[in-house]
Design a protein around this motif. Structure first.
Motif, PDB file in Angstrom:
ATOM      1  N   GLY A 116       1.063  -1.701  -0.221  1.00 21.51           N
ATOM      2  CA  GLY A 116       0.600   0.330  -0.154  1.00 21.51           C
ATOM      3  C   GLY A 116       0.749   1.683   0.247  1.00 21.51           C
ATOM      4  O   GLY A 116       0.749   2.018  -0.946  1.00 21.51           O
ATOM      5  N   VAL A 117       1.736   1.075   0.893  1.00 19.68           N
ATOM      6  CA  VAL A 117       2.829   2.850   1.066  1.00 19.68           C
ATOM      7  C   VAL A 117       3.401   3.005  -0.774  1.00 19.68           C
ATOM      8  O   VAL A 117       3.653   3.619  -0.736  1.00 19.68           O
ATOM      9  CB  VAL A 117       4.116   2.359   2.557  1.00 19.68           C
ATOM     10  N   GLY A 118       4.408   1.486  -1.048  1.00 21.22           N
ATOM     11  CA  GLY A 118       4.908   1.986  -2.269  1.00 21.22           C
ATOM     12  C   GLY A 118       3.630   2.209  -3.505  1.00 21.22           C
ATOM     13  O   GLY A 118       3.988   3.238  -4.005  1.00 21.22           O
ATOM     14  N   LEU A 119       2.577   1.477  -3.443  1.00 23.63           N
ATOM     15  CA  LEU A 119       1.453   2.229  -4.818  1.00 23.63           C
ATOM     16  C   LEU A 119       1.510   3.781  -4.079  1.00 23.63           C
ATOM     17  O   LEU A 119       1.085   4.852  -5.267  1.00 23.63           O
ATOM     18  CB  LEU A 119       0.091   1.392  -4.556  1.00 23.63           C
ATOM     19  N   LEU A 120       1.234   4.295  -2.961  1.00 28.73           N
ATOM     20  CA  LEU A 120       0.918   5.919  -2.576  1.00 28.73           C
ATOM     21  C   LEU A 120       1.939   6.767  -3.030  1.00 28.73           C
ATOM     22  O   LEU A 120       1.941   6.893  -3.835  1.00 28.73           O
ATOM     23  CB  LEU A 120       1.032   6.133  -0.662  1.00 28.73           C
ATOM     24  N   GLY A 121       3.399   5.995  -2.674  1.00 29.97           N
ATOM     25  CA  GLY A 121       4.872   6.425  -3.513  1.00 29.97           C
ATOM     26  C   GLY A 121       4.014   6.318  -5.397  1.00 29.97           C
ATOM     27  O   GLY A 121       4.699   7.863  -5.370  1.00 29.97           O
ATOM     28  N   MET A 122       3.846   5.586  -6.036  1.00 29.84           N
ATOM     29  CA  MET A 122       3.517   5.872  -7.512  1.00 29.84           C
ATOM     30  C   MET A 122       2.591   7.037  -6.802  1.00 29.84           C
ATOM     31  O   MET A 122       3.019   7.218  -8.397  1.00 29.84           O
ATOM     32  CB  MET A 122       2.981   4.313  -8.107  1.00 29.84           C
ATOM     33  N   TRP A 123       1.675   6.859  -7.013  1.00 26.32           N
ATOM     34  CA  TRP A 123       0.574   7.910  -7.112  1.00 26.32           C
ATOM     35  C   TRP A 123       1.710   9.227  -6.766  1.00 26.32           C
ATOM     36  O   TRP A 123       1.236  10.080  -8.005  1.00 26.32           O
ATOM     37  CB  TRP A 123       0.138   7.706  -5.733  1.00 26.32           C
ATOM     38  N   PRO A 131      11.056  12.120 -10.763  1.00 25.72           N
ATOM     39  CA  PRO A 131      11.433  10.797 -10.671  1.00 25.72           C
ATOM     40  C   PRO A 131      11.165  10.214  -9.515  1.00 25.72           C
ATOM     41  O   PRO A 131      11.605   9.678  -8.757  1.00 25.72           O
ATOM     42  CB  PRO A 131      12.884  11.221 -10.976  1.00 25.72           C
ATOM     43  N   LEU A 132      10.921   7.972 -10.182  1.00 29.01           N
ATOM     44  CA  LEU A 132      10.292   7.259  -9.072  1.00 29.01           C
ATOM     45  C   LEU A 132      11.098   6.233  -9.608  1.00 29.01           C
ATOM     46  O   LEU A 132      11.883   5.965 -10.568  1.00 29.01           O
ATOM     47  CB  LEU A 132       9.232   6.263 -10.266  1.00 29.01           C
ATOM     48  N   LYS A 159      -5.366  -0.100 -10.599  1.00 30.53           N
ATOM     49  CA  LYS A 159      -6.067   0.455 -11.480  1.00 30.53           C
ATOM     50  C   LYS A 159      -6.277   1.700 -11.408  1.00 30.53           C
ATOM     51  O   LYS A 159      -6.160   2.755 -12.501  1.00 30.53           O
ATOM     52  CB  LYS A 159      -7.406  -0.566 -11.379  1.00 30.53           C
ATOM     53  N   VAL A 160      -6.272   2.162  -9.830  1.00 31.69           N
ATOM     54  CA  VAL A 160      -6.723   3.694  -9.617  1.00 31.69           C
ATOM     55  C   VAL A 160      -5.860   4.572 -10.383  1.00 31.69           C
ATOM     56  O   VAL A 160      -5.476   5.579 -10.936  1.00 31.69           O
ATOM     57  CB  VAL A 160      -6.937   3.364  -7.974  1.00 31.69           C
ATOM     58  N   TYR A 161      -4.632   3.822 -10.350  1.00 29.91           N
ATOM     59  CA  TYR A 161      -3.177   4.767 -10.155  1.00 29.91           C
ATOM     60  C   TYR A 161      -3.033   4.869 -11.864  1.00 29.91           C
ATOM     61  O   TYR A 161      -3.305   6.139 -12.709  1.00 29.91           O
ATOM     62  CB  TYR A 161      -2.200   4.058  -9.947  1.00 29.91           C
ATOM     63  N   ALA A 162      -3.363   4.141 -12.557  1.00 29.23           N
ATOM     64  CA  ALA A 162      -3.214   3.660 -14.306  1.00 29.23           C
ATOM     65  C   ALA A 162      -4.121   4.455 -14.328  1.00 29.23           C
ATOM     66  O   ALA A 162      -4.284   5.154 -16.116  1.00 29.23           O
ATOM     67  CB  ALA A 162      -3.170   2.135 -14.002  1.00 29.23           C
ATOM     68  N   MET A 163      -5.819   4.695 -13.327  1.00 30.43           N
ATOM     69  CA  MET A 163      -6.774   5.581 -14.414  1.00 30.43           C
ATOM     70  C   MET A 163      -6.430   6.945 -14.575  1.00 30.43           C
ATOM     71  O   MET A 163      -7.158   7.989 -15.028  1.00 30.43           O
ATOM     72  CB  MET A 163      -8.275   5.025 -13.745  1.00 30.43           C
ATOM     73  N   HIS A 164      -5.743   7.583 -13.397  1.00 31.57           N
ATOM     74  CA  HIS A 164      -4.936   8.917 -13.881  1.00 31.57           C
ATOM     75  C   HIS A 164      -6.321   9.052 -12.459  1.00 31.57           C
ATOM     76  O   HIS A 164      -6.391  10.964 -13.428  1.00 31.57           O
ATOM     77  CB  HIS A 164      -4.288   9.490 -14.618  1.00 31.57           C
TER      78      HIS A 164
END
Length: 456
Positions: A116-123, A131-132, A159-164
């Protein structure tokens, strides 16, 4: 040589203090190689004059950098993952924290692992165009096998991240999670990891072994191998032992670490050497019930010593008491405990043939196959070889020589240089010559390299 750049214009940004955001789903309460790797990195980033923002689940644990004036933390509400020693942040406060970091973005986002925290970082990286960097510290198949039950949450979040979506977390909370079978969850998790790695500006791994796994599932990922560093622990007088030889393991105690395989092999060793000891250093009381009971029986009747969790600054006494270090895991991506043991001059008995940073087979190590008979034979061969003073001295010297190359300062300096290059828009050279081995791991939990499952 392939290279990666960011869209940030080239400036003098590397000459000013940068803010490096480290996103990790594993920062206590249990001790782990990943925890120490992140903390060692924090230390060097701060020493280089930059700032650190740590984002992690809320958990108690060792934190030597707390209170540093150039470091701050964002701790997110978390819950324990059953049967593990880690906690998972499931999204509470993500809306607020995402808005906070978008309003005041860090210069570099560094995500350690998938959660979950990793995905937050991606967002944050996607919203701020920063830069990521993604570092994968974990074996993909082992992760999929042991954490498949969190896949619906992670997959929906990606999926939420990918949909922007602008109101990302609000949308995620409205989603309905459909039931998913274990095998299907494992496939989805590997697919999610592939998407994450492909999206990163740079993927770093602690070993060639893991870099090849990355390219197996994400062929277009931009990969650079940066081994984690560790320094020698303080030398202390050895812990007393019996009259026989002592084999030792230090680290997390769980099924994917091959503890069951180690116990089965040591039973066969004891048939040949009744005075031999196996010392397993780590928090065995928090392991799954089946494994915990096996350890208790082995401690009562099988020559196994269980000192429990030992503070890191006192581990030198335990390493010093061992004759050889036994490592039965096939799921590690580097294993800092191998480096600690090598600094202490210990030789090795290994079932993983790919981790070679401090391993020189035939000189300071004996390799085995992942079955009890082969591992027991390797243990006995090592103990027999150590009776020769010349072999013992050579093995000890070789372990120390190899460990000396991978210090915290050397390896963390490389990360600081990567951060500064990405922030300034300069190219970052990637590791060449990485050829994926597609034949070794295809079906999680069903190949010869899968974690050993002890019998009932």
């Amino acid at each position: 040589m392939r290279a990666v750049t960011t869209d940030i214009p080239t400036t003098d940004v590397a000459r000013r203090p940068l803010t490096i955001a480290e996103f990790t789903d594993n920062y206590g309460p249990a001790h782990s190689g990943l925890l120490y790797a992140v903390q060692f990195l924090e230390e060097q980033v701060l020493a280089a004059g930059h700032k650190v923002l740590l984002v992690a689940p809320e958990a108690k644990g060792p934190n030597p950098h707390a209170g540093h004036p150039h470091r701050r933390e964002i701790r997110l509400p978390s819950v324990p993952i059953p049967g593990t020693q880690i906690r998972l942040s499931m999204g509470q406060d993500f809306d607020y924290r995402l808005a906070q970091m978008v309003a005041n973005p860090p210069d570099i986002i560094h995500v350690h692992g998938l959660g979950g925290v990793g995905l937050l970082g991606m967002w944050v990286a996607q919203r701020t165009n920063r830069p990521l960097v993604v570092t994968w510290h974990t074996d993909f198949e082992a992760y999929a096998q042991h954490y498949w039950h969190v896949v619906p949450f992670l997959n929906a979040a990606y999926k939420v991240y990918a949909m922007h979506l602008e109101k990302s977390w609000a949308q995620l909370k409205k989603m309905k999670f459909k039931p998913i079978r274990r095998g299907g969850a494992q496939v989805e998790l590997l697919t999610l990891a592939a998407n994450m790695l492909t999206d990163a500006d740079l993927v770093t791994t602690p070993s060639d072994k893991t870099a090849k796994r990355v390219l197996e599932i994400a062929p277009s990922a931009k990969v650079r191998v940066v081994p984690n560093g560790t320094d020698a622990l303080p030398e202390l007088p050895p812990i007393a032992k019996g009259k026989g030889p002592r084999l030792i393991y230090v680290g997390r105690i769980s099924l994917e670490k091959g503890i069951g395989l180690m116990l089965d092999a040591f039973e066969l060793v004891r048939d040949q050497l009744p005075d031999a000891e196996l010392m397993i250093v780590g928090d065995w009381r928090e392991t799954p019930v089946k494994l915990r009971r096996r350890l208790q029986r082995a401690a009562r009747f099988g020559g196994v010593k269980l000192p429990g969790q030992i503070p890191r600054e006192k581990l030198g006494a335990y390493y010093a008491s061992g004759d050889a270090f036994v490592f039965a895991s096939l799921t590690d991506t580097q294993a800092l405990v191998l480096h600690e043991a090598a600094h202490a001059g210990l030789p090795f008995v290994m079932v993983d043939h790919e981790l070679r940073l401090v391993i020189d087979p035939g000189v300071n190590a004996v390799l085995a196959r992942p079955n009890p008979v082969s591992l027991a034979s390797a243990m006995l061969r090592m103990l027999d070889a150590l009776k020769d003073p010349e072999f013992a001295a050579t093995a000890r010297a070789r372990s120390k020589e190899m460990a000396a190359r991978w210090t915290i300062e050397n390896q963390s300096r490389e990360f600081v240089e990567i951060y500064e290059a990405l922030a300034a828009g300069r190219t970052v050279p990637l590791t060449e010559g990485l050829e994926p081995d597609y034949g070794r791991r295809v079906f999680p939990g069903r190949t010869v390299t899968a974690p050993y499952d002890p019998p009932e």
